[in-house]
Design a protein around this motif. Structure first.
Motif, short mmCIF file in Angstrom:
data_model
loop_
_atom_site.label_atom_id
_atom_site.label_comp_id
_atom_site.label_asym_id
_atom_site.label_seq_id
_atom_site.Cartn_x
_atom_site.Cartn_y
_atom_site.Cartn_z
N THR A 33 76.78 19.73 -0.04
CA THR A 33 77.19 21.13 -0.20
C THR A 33 76.05 21.95 -0.78
OG1 THR A 33 79.54 20.61 -0.46
CG2 THR A 33 78.74 22.62 -1.52
N VAL A 34 75.84 23.11 -0.22
CA VAL A 34 74.79 24.02 -0.67
C VAL A 34 75.42 25.35 -1.08
CG1 VAL A 34 74.35 24.78 1.70
CG2 VAL A 34 72.60 25.12 -0.05
N ALA A 35 74.84 25.98 -2.06
CA ALA A 35 75.36 27.25 -2.54
C ALA A 35 74.23 28.21 -2.84
CB ALA A 35 76.22 27.04 -3.79
N TRP A 36 74.61 29.47 -2.90
CA TRP A 36 73.69 30.51 -3.35
C TRP A 36 74.24 31.06 -4.67
CZ3 TRP A 36 69.06 31.67 -1.15
CH2 TRP A 36 68.84 31.22 0.16
N PHE A 37 73.33 31.21 -5.61
CA PHE A 37 73.64 31.84 -6.90
C PHE A 37 72.65 32.97 -7.12
CE2 PHE A 37 76.69 28.99 -8.98
CZ PHE A 37 76.61 27.87 -8.16
N ARG A 38 72.98 33.84 -8.04
CA ARG A 38 72.05 34.89 -8.42
C ARG A 38 72.09 35.08 -9.93
NH1 ARG A 38 75.11 40.01 -5.47
NH2 ARG A 38 76.97 40.07 -6.82
N GLY A 42 69.25 37.85 -18.91
CA GLY A 42 70.22 37.76 -19.99
C GLY A 42 71.59 37.30 -19.58
N LYS A 43 71.77 37.01 -18.30
CA LYS A 43 73.07 36.58 -17.83
C LYS A 43 72.98 35.19 -17.20
CE LYS A 43 75.12 41.12 -17.02
NZ LYS A 43 75.86 41.98 -16.04
N GLU A 44 74.13 34.53 -17.11
CA GLU A 44 74.18 33.23 -16.48
C GLU A 44 74.13 33.39 -14.96
OE1 GLU A 44 76.79 30.87 -19.87
OE2 GLU A 44 77.58 31.10 -17.84
N ARG A 45 73.79 32.30 -14.32
CA ARG A 45 73.76 32.33 -12.86
C ARG A 45 75.17 32.55 -12.32
NH1 ARG A 45 69.02 27.91 -11.26
NH2 ARG A 45 67.44 28.99 -12.52
N GLU A 46 75.25 33.42 -11.33
CA GLU A 46 76.52 33.86 -10.79
C GLU A 46 76.67 33.33 -9.37
OE1 GLU A 46 78.50 38.25 -10.47
OE2 GLU A 46 76.57 38.01 -9.49
N PHE A 47 77.81 32.78 -9.07
CA PHE A 47 78.09 32.24 -7.75
C PHE A 47 78.14 33.37 -6.72
CE2 PHE A 47 79.76 29.36 -4.68
CZ PHE A 47 80.80 30.00 -4.01
N VAL A 48 77.46 33.16 -5.60
CA VAL A 48 77.47 34.11 -4.50
C VAL A 48 78.31 33.56 -3.35
CG1 VAL A 48 76.06 35.27 -2.77
CG2 VAL A 48 75.24 35.08 -5.14
N GLY A 49 78.02 32.35 -2.95
CA GLY A 49 78.75 31.72 -1.86
C GLY A 49 78.27 30.31 -1.66
N SER A 50 79.02 29.57 -0.87
CA SER A 50 78.66 28.18 -0.63
C SER A 50 79.02 27.76 0.79
CB SER A 50 79.36 27.25 -1.63
OG SER A 50 80.76 27.33 -1.48
N ARG A 51 78.34 26.72 1.22
CA ARG A 51 78.65 26.08 2.49
C ARG A 51 78.92 24.61 2.17
NH1 ARG A 51 76.72 22.67 6.21
NH2 ARG A 51 77.18 23.04 8.40
N ARG A 52 80.17 24.21 2.30
CA ARG A 52 80.50 22.81 2.05
C ARG A 52 79.86 21.92 3.11
NH1 ARG A 52 86.94 23.31 0.45
NH2 ARG A 52 86.84 25.52 -0.10
N TRP A 53 79.72 20.67 2.79
CA TRP A 53 79.00 19.77 3.69
C TRP A 53 79.62 19.74 5.08
CZ3 TRP A 53 81.60 15.75 5.90
CH2 TRP A 53 82.83 15.39 5.32
N ALA A 91 68.93 40.95 -8.21
CA ALA A 91 68.93 39.71 -8.98
C ALA A 91 67.89 38.77 -8.40
CB ALA A 91 70.30 39.04 -8.95
N VAL A 92 67.66 37.68 -9.11
CA VAL A 92 66.92 36.56 -8.53
C VAL A 92 67.95 35.64 -7.88
CG1 VAL A 92 65.42 34.59 -8.97
CG2 VAL A 92 65.10 36.73 -10.24
N TYR A 93 67.73 35.32 -6.64
CA TYR A 93 68.67 34.50 -5.88
C TYR A 93 68.13 33.08 -5.77
CZ TYR A 93 71.48 38.51 -4.59
OH TYR A 93 72.32 39.61 -4.63
N PHE A 94 69.04 32.13 -5.97
CA PHE A 94 68.70 30.72 -5.91
C PHE A 94 69.61 30.01 -4.91
CE2 PHE A 94 66.02 30.45 -9.67
CZ PHE A 94 66.45 31.52 -10.44
#
Length: 126
Positions: A33-38, A42-53, A91-94
């Motif tokens: 499973t892969v996801a994108w966070f941003r 000063g803030k925690e990483r925020e869930f953007v979306g995911s693609r399950r395996w 944001a910075v996207y990961f």
């Protein structure tokens, strides 16, 4: 060792579009499973979306209808297409991958992802 290499990002005006890429190897995304966070300062990483395996896609409500997660045919690259961008998307996207194969639990928890891309800046001006 598998690495996630991100590309894309940049600056755009509100309403514009950007596309991010996250490349791995060995058809990683067919089993993990892969996801994108941003993240903003000063803030925690925020869930953007995911693609399950298995291919199921989930999005945070804040981006639903504007962002799209896809993969290429080899499943070595995951994309985040971002349309109708807003200043609050700045944001910075990961990208991140779960280390355990065939794991689709806790999709929105950053701490449950084991491998991370280097991050890429997205700036949306009003």
């Amino acid at each position: 060792q598998v690495q996630l290499v991100q590309s894309g990002g940049g600056s755009v005006q509100a309403g514009g579009s950007l596309k991010l890429s996250c490349a791995a190897s060995g058809r990683l995304f067919s089993r993990n499973t892969v996801a994108w966070f941003r993240q903003t300062p000063g803030k925690e990483r925020e869930f953007v979306g995911s693609r399950r395996w298995m291919g199921i896609i989930d999005y945070d409500d804040s981006v639903k209808g504007r962002f799209t997660i896809t993969t290429d045919n080899t499943q070595d690259t995951v994309f985040l297409q971002m349309n109708n961008l807003k200043p609050e998307d700045t944001a910075v996207y990961f990208c991140a991958v779960k280390g355990t194969e065939y794991d689709s639990t806790s999709l929105n928890l950053a701490k449950d992802y084991d491998l991370w891309g280097q991050g890429t800046q997205v700036t949306v001006s009003s």
